[in-house]
Design an enzyme around this catalytic site. Structure first.
Site, PDB file in Angstrom:
ATOM      1  N   GLU A 347       0.755  -1.097  -0.391  1.00 47.34           N
ATOM      2  CA  GLU A 347      -0.487  -0.397  -0.250  1.00 47.34           C
ATOM      3  C   GLU A 347       1.008   1.501   0.195  1.00 47.34           C
ATOM      4  O   GLU A 347       0.476   2.330   0.099  1.00 47.34           O
ATOM      5  CB  GLU A 347      -1.016  -0.204   0.609  1.00 47.34           C
ATOM      6  CG  GLU A 347      -1.252  -1.158   1.301  1.00 47.34           C
ATOM      7  CD  GLU A 347      -2.776  -1.293   2.343  1.00 47.34           C
ATOM      8  OE1 GLU A 347      -4.131  -1.094   2.313  1.00 47.34           O
ATOM      9  OE2 GLU A 347      -1.663  -1.129   3.546  1.00 47.34           O
TER      10      GLU A 347
HETATM   11  C1  TNX Z   1      -4.680  -4.160   4.775  1.00 50.40           C
HETATM   12  S1  TNX Z   1      -2.769  -5.642   3.227  1.00 50.40           S
HETATM   13  C2  TNX Z   1      -3.409  -3.609   5.043  1.00 50.40           C
HETATM   14  C3  TNX Z   1      -2.931  -3.471   6.813  1.00 50.40           C
HETATM   15  C4  TNX Z   1      -4.132  -3.493   6.892  1.00 50.40           C
HETATM   16  C5  TNX Z   1      -5.404  -4.061   6.811  1.00 50.40           C
HETATM   17  C6  TNX Z   1      -6.526  -4.256   7.388  1.00 50.40           C
HETATM   18  C7  TNX Z   1      -1.683  -4.829   3.883  1.00 50.40           C
HETATM   19  C8  TNX Z   1       0.208  -5.884   3.592  1.00 50.40           C
HETATM   20  N1  TNX Z   1      -2.198  -4.003   4.440  1.00 50.40           N
HETATM   21  O1  TNX Z   1      -2.209  -1.994   6.646  1.00 50.40           O
HETATM   22  O2  TNX Z   1      -4.120  -3.473   9.061  1.00 50.40           O
HETATM   23  O3  TNX Z   1      -5.692  -4.602   5.317  1.00 50.40           O
HETATM   24  O4  TNX Z   1      -7.332  -5.206   6.691  1.00 50.40           O
END
Ligand code: TNX
Length: 535
Positions: A347
């Site tokens: 992200e």
């Molecule tokens: C996505 S998926 C994230 C996290 C969040 C989570 C909550 C991923 C690698 N990162 O930053 O905590 O969703 O479900």
């Protein structure tokens, strides 16, 4: 959905009473002829074993004279034996001495190395149960440990009691051959969004290791907080782990290096390897609050305790960034006996694609420089430098050409598809905790998929294993953790351990139903899913 009313307790306590338990003389133990209930069927275990052959009329009965014998000369086997005896003493009240050799007349549980059976690998074991003896054989202590976890589930559920129970302690006769499908069977705990204490982490280690989970990935940093001491950048924890750094202003909390080393050691005794994660180049707001020189304009951003993602980025063109990253990786690698060091990479919406590639080109090789295998969320597969890395697939889609192409270059993949394996997601619309961006995940949803075939075009040989991430935006304490993890964590554990030929929802649901009372007896919170006929 009302949550079950349970009192929290720490298994840690139960597992550290050897002196008292040992000194309990056999004579003081109650008579044990009272119980007549049949023992659990051989093979009624999570994860289900590879091969189970019951033999009628061969049940073993654990009694006041039972001894535990471990491979002479092996401290590791002895440690497994001691731990197993400690687990059984509170409920049985028996002394269960652990010896290198045992008089033939006594009923004996033997934990022996030298199985000389390549198919068992490092973690497999053979278990045979006969009237006078139980024998677990394995190539390595990890296999003996796995075998004892199976044996605990084959004892009547009252074995979970912390006080003496009067009953017969029989184990169904027959034999089991068992070994894991995947080398990597992980759980992840997010200690960044809400800090979780070493005792809570240890309690989680105890619970996951019962299901033969062998890696615990700790998500140690995020936008809200930084939870691991780094000596060369001390403000990361004095500021980033300070008061108000948890979601909604909770906190403080961080792991000192001493805490972390102790956790690594503790987990190792349960044959669990800790995988540390520092998330970058995104998810770094807490680090930038502590060190404004990690931003491009040198201005500290405001601290954030909301749950938004994707807004922060390290300054990719700045040498300070790489000095910081290398210091962190070096110190973390030095704390890590395990093979993997996770550098996040998910992200990174505030990092341009070109910058992301520049960053990974420099940072992925740094992990190798300090002797570790780089591990990151699946976005790292955009970088050619990920060829020797492990990528953690978290996408909800069943196609991802970038990951498949990386696998062709050598990248191994751990499967954590968010709509199956993200155990922070709600069970259904009524679940009081958790998020739901990846959908609701009931027990059957978590169980009914195959890590080897989930991602179109990814060869099974590229799949290193499976992991159940537990993000903690909404999870404050151990009860919260347990309520989300159980019973979905065992579903993921079975996908990681048991062969696909054994995959069977009807069987899993029955074994899970029988397991529920064990959690209750230990004071472990769990979600009483309506999909299961809890016994
Ligand atoms: C996505 S998926 C994230 C996290 C969040 C989570 C909550 C991923 C690698 N990162 O930053 O905590 O969703 O479900």
């Amino acid at each position: 959905m009302a949550r079950p009313v349970v009192t929290r307790m720490f298994l840690v306590a139960a597992l550290t009473l050897p002196a008292a338990a040992l000194s309990a003389p056999a004579a003081a133990a109650p008579a044990t002829t009272a119980g007549v209930t049949a023992p659990p069927a051989l093979g009624s275990v999570i994860p289900v074993p590879v091969e189970v052959r019951p033999l009628a009329g061969r049940d073993f009965s654990l009694g006041p004279l039972t001894v535990i014998r471990t491979q002479p000369g092996s401290a590791a086997a002895r440690a497994v034996g001691d731990q197993f005896a400690r687990a059984l003493r509170p409920a049985t009240g028996y002394p269960l001495p652990v010896l290198p050799a045992a008089p033939r007349v006594l009923p004996t549980i033997s934990l022996l190395l030298g199985a000389d059976d390549v198919q068992l690998g490092d973690e497999g074991y053979r278990l045979s149960v006969d009237r006078r003896s139980i024998t677990i054989r394995a190539n390595k202590a990890a296999g003996l440990f796995a075998g004892t976890q199976t044996l605990r589930q084959l004892l009547p559920r009252e074995i979970e009691s912390r006080t003496v129970v009067r009953r017969a302690w029989s184990v169904a006769g027959g034999s089991i051959v068992d070994h894991p499908r995947f080398a990597y069977r992980g759980a992840m705990l997010d200690v960044a969004r809400h800090f979780h204490t070493p005792d809570e982490i240890k309690a989680y280690v105890d619970e996951i290791s019962r299901f033969k989970i062998n890696y615990l990935h700790l998500h140690l940093s995020d936008d809200q907080g930084w939870r691991i001491q780094i000596d060369s950048w001390p403000r990361l924890t004095t500021v980033g782990g300070g008061p108000g750094t948890g979601v909604d202003g909770t906190g403080p909390g961080y792991l000192t290096k001493a805490d972390y080393r102790d956790l690594v050691r503790y987990a190792a005794t349960r044959h669990v390897t800790i995988v540390p994660e520092i998330d970058m180049p995104g998810h770094v707001n807490a680090a930038q609050v502590a060190y404004p020189e990690l931003t491009c304009d040198g201005v500290a951003p405001p601290p954030r305790t909301d749950t938004a993602v994707g807004y922060s980025s390290l300054c990719i063109g700045s040498e300070t960034t790489y000095r910081f990253v290398e210091d962190v990786i070096r110190e973390l690698a030095a704390l890590t006996p395990g093979p993997y060091l996770h550098i996040g990479g998910d992200e990174a919406h505030a990092t341009t694609d070109a910058d992301y590639l520049t960053f990974q080109q420099r940072v992925l090789p740094l992990v190798a420089k300090y002797g570790k295998t780089a591990y990151g969320w699946n976005e790292i597969t955009k970088s050619p430098a990920s060829a020797n890395a492990v990528a953690q697939f978290w996408d909800t889609a069943t196609t991802n050409p970038t990951v498949v192409a990386a696998a062709a270059r050598g990248t191994k993949v751990v499967m954590s598809p968010a709509n199956k394996a993200y155990i922070d997601q709600k069970y259904d619309a009524n679940t009081p905790l958790g998020l739901s961006w990846a959908g609701y995940i009931e027990v059957r949803t978590a169980y009914d998929w195959d890590p080897a075939t989930r991602l179109t075009g990814l060869p099974a040989s590229a799949v290193l294993g499976v992991e159940a991430p537990l993000w903690s935006e909404t999870l404050r304490d151990l009860d919260d953790i347990e309520f989300m993890a159980f019973p979905r964590l065992p579903a993921i554990a079975e996908l990681g351990w048991s062969p696909p030929s054994t995959h069977d929802w009807a069987s899993f649901r029955e074994r899970l139903a029988a397991y529920g009372p064990r959690w209750t007896a230990r004071g472990v919170d769990f979600y009483p899913s309506p999909q299961i006929d809890w016994s």
